[in-house]
Write an enzyme that holds these catalytic residues in place. Structure first.
Site, PDB file in Angstrom:
ATOM      1  N   GLU A 140       0.936  -1.161   0.015  1.00  0.00           N
ATOM      2  CA  GLU A 140      -0.052  -0.012   0.106  1.00  0.00           C
ATOM      3  C   GLU A 140       0.938   1.305  -0.001  1.00  0.00           C
ATOM      4  OE1 GLU A 140      -3.027  -0.256   3.185  1.00  0.00           O
ATOM      5  OE2 GLU A 140      -4.376  -1.347   1.766  1.00  0.00           O
TER       6      GLU A 140
ATOM      7  N   GLU B  74      -6.567  -7.646  -0.542  1.00  0.00           N
ATOM      8  CA  GLU B  74      -7.304  -7.632   0.534  1.00  0.00           C
ATOM      9  C   GLU B  74      -8.593  -7.077   0.493  1.00  0.00           C
ATOM     10  OE1 GLU B  74      -5.330  -5.112   3.620  1.00  0.00           O
ATOM     11  OE2 GLU B  74      -3.556  -5.752   2.685  1.00  0.00           O
TER      12      GLU B  74
END
Ligand code: GAL
Length: 620
Positions: free
Chosen positions: A365, A432
């Protein structure tokens, strides 16, 4: 000869130079794997493990002039300096990759002192540090240590590249001597399938072998072989599997067959002991994933994990997406250099595992950083031309430098449309979903745990609806201790489909019901006092049975199948039990079918809204 060095260590919870010289006496006897502190169950800050500690161990050795002495540390959190007989001989700046120290020049006949200074502070200038992190990073020599004594020419590394099309192994020798004779063998257990004796003209040689006759590695039949290289003085054995794994814009293919990836993210933490768990517990997590949660894939979020875990994934048939250490933050020059070293170590240490199908070459991320990620991507491809790369992001339409668009999809209402995330031309994998969007404790209310389960079903249903999506990894396998910025007030992220002790929540059943062994979980209780205003929500059953039969007080009521699911794409989707009366009003009370239908509708409304919530029309 390889010797485990896990027993007989002294641990010092402050570092002093006398640990390295052997004059420090106030150590505690410990065995590896070891966490630098035993943690409480919850409510503890990271400062409990953030300190510099020392470990030492006496090793008795015979000194041979032609020997090379190599000590391998499989995981030390996070910055280590290794001393041998008082001399600093190596340092390593990643808590998640193994490193090997050549101590040959320091070895003495008889007793030798190995000491390690371990810095477990989060102020270190290496990934994952530099900003906030949603997990604890712990400390200590938390994986195993081995000593390898090699005489003469030895085999330093073997990289087996075995796809359905072709197979070869790159062999690298240590202490290389021109024209070394060596034998390679492909074995199935003890049976030798292929063997040849060759002469090495270079330090690294490439040997082709025939894999066409070998059984491919598959998640349903994870067939493994061994590749052995023998010299006069050494034997090197590595396992491998033959398989072709490709992510395409039309889905993920294993050996030419499309497979939907259904996976979970796994941290490597455990209650009380941080990262320090032995082989048996590493394997146990893989067994839970394969046999209890029945997923076919795991993402080792957010760092490379124990080789025991990967070995078990190879044996059980679980796809692995492994990635470099880090969490949202890209550091300065020194830290970026370390990130590149981490790519190198991750690939070199794990590339013989057939379970590994994708390298994660971005810090989880982090924002686009072409300068760094062009390098990490290129490095992974150079060290392993057989696998594709990904890099996990939460950004839509970010720069795709890698092969696969790997995206954390925290969409509230199920799967985002792929075209809105990365267009239609990239292989697309959801890495995710859920997590912080709906934290859920095993002791939350029935309704809350039901909603948690439904969120998983909704997401997976969306992933199955689009055949071209390669698959999805849920966040996450189990709850974990975290920093104060995240999680509940007790510093636990209740994001797991199981709790920290791996006890399942209802959501776990969405995965388990996709498996082959009999599974049935009722996501409700019949005690209405467990529900607010005694109004029970929808009743769901998770199962892999074709049909379930509902009985009330021993009497058959009705059958339900997966067609009774609002989710139309997920195989074995949650079954909605929306009728607990069946034909009983007619059969037992003699009420006409037409009136019975009306009464059932009224009961259903009362059940859904409570007796005070029933509409005026229904009351009439
Ligand atoms: C993601 C992150 C994970 C975890 C998760 C919680 O953004 O990558 O590490 O924090 O959120 O939902």
């Amino acid at each position: 000869m390889t010797l485990p060095l896990n027993d007989g260590w002294q641990f010092f919870n402050t570092w002093q130079d006398s640990v390295a010289s052997g004059s420090c006496q106030d150590g505690t006897a410990v065995r590896l794997p070891h966490c630098n502190v035993q943690t409480p169950h919850n409510c503890f800050p990271e400062t409990v493990y953030e300190f510099v500690s020392g470990y030492s161990k006496t090793i008795s050795l015979d000194k041979f002039d032609d020997a090379t002495y190599l000590i391998t540390f499989e995981g030390v959190a996070h910055y280590s300096q290794v001393y041998f007989n008082g001399q600093l001989c190596a340092s390593h700046g990643c808590g998640y990759t193994a490193f090997t120290v050549d101590v040959t020049q320091y070895v003495r006949q008889g007793d030798n002192l190995l000491a390690v200074k371990v810095d477990s502070r989060e102020s270190l200038d290496i990934p994952p540090f530099g900003n906030t992190i949603d997990y604890l990073t712990y400390g200590g020599i938390y994986r195993e240590v081995t000593l390898c004594v090699k005489r003469g020419v030895y085999v330093a590394d073997v990289f087996v590249k075995a796809t359905l099309q072709n197979a070869s192994a790159a062999i690298t020798f240590g202490n290389f001597v021109q024209d070394t004779q060596y034998t390679v063998a492909v074995k199935d257990g003890k049976e030798v399938l292929h063997s040849q004796t060759l002469t090495a003209r270079e330090k690294t040689v490439e040997v082709a072998f025939d894999a066409q006759t070998l059984t491919p590695w598959d998640i349903d039949n994870p067939k493994l072989y061994t590749f052995e290289v023998t010299t006069d003085s050494d034997v090197f054995v590595t396992r491998f599997g033959v398989r072709t794994a490709v992510f395409t814009k039309h889905g993920f293919y294993l050996n030419g067959k499309r497979v939907k990836i259904v996976g979970l993210n796994r941290h490597q933490s455990f209650p009380y002991v941080g990262y320090a768990m032995p082989q048996s517990m590493q394997r146990h997590d893989a067994e839970i994933l394969k046999n209890e949660l029945c997923v076919n894939a795991v993402r080792t979020s957010h760092y490379p994990q124990s080789r025991h875990f990967l070995d078990a994934c190879d044996e059980l048939g679980l796809f692995v997406f492994t990635e470099i250490a880090g969490w949202q933050h890209i550091g300065g020059e020194q830290s970026r250099k370390q990130a590149l070293a981490n790519v190198q170590d991750m690939v070199l240490q794990n590339r013989n595992h057939p379970s590994v199908v994708l390298w994660g070459v971005r810090i989880n991320e982090s924002l686009d950083c072409d300068e760094l990620y062009m390098q990490t991507n290129k490095l992974a491809h150079t060290l392993d031309p057989t696998r594709q790369t990904g890099g996990v992001r939460y950004l839509r339409h970010s720069h795709l430098l890698e092969d696969v668009y790997t995206y954390n999809d925290f969409n509230r209402d199920g799967a985002s449309a792929r075209k809105n995330v990365c267009g239609k031309n990239a292989p697309y994998l959801v890495t995710e979903y859920n997590g912080h969007m709906f934290p859920t404790k095993t002791f939350d209310s029935e309704e809350h745990r039901l909603q948690h389960m439904l969120k998983y079903a909704r997401m997976l249903d969306g992933v199955f609806a689009d055949e071209d999506v390669c698959g999805a990894f849920g966040w996450c396998m189990f709850d974990y201790n975290t920093h104060a910025d995240f999680g509940s007030g007790d510093r636990i992220c209740y994001h797991g489909v199981t709790d920290m002790f791996r006890n399942p929540k209802y959501a776990a059943g969405v995965f388990s019901s996709q498996g082959k062994s009999d599974f049935l979980s009722l996501c409700f209780v019949t005690d209405k006092g467990d529900y607010a205003e005694s109004v029970s929500p929808d009743m769901y059953c998770l199962t892999n049975a074709d049909e379930i039969k509902l009985y009330s007080n021993g009497k058959f009521v009705k059958s339900f199948t997966h067609k009774n699911s609002p989710f139309k794409h997920l195989p074995n989707a949650p079954i909605l039990i929306d009728d607990v009366i069946g034909n009983r009003l007619t059969e037992e009370e003699g009420i006409s079918p037409c009136i019975a239908q009306k009464i059932k509708r009224i009961f259903a409304e009362i059940k859904k809204s409570g007796e005070h919530g029933v509409s005026f029309k229904t009351k009439l």
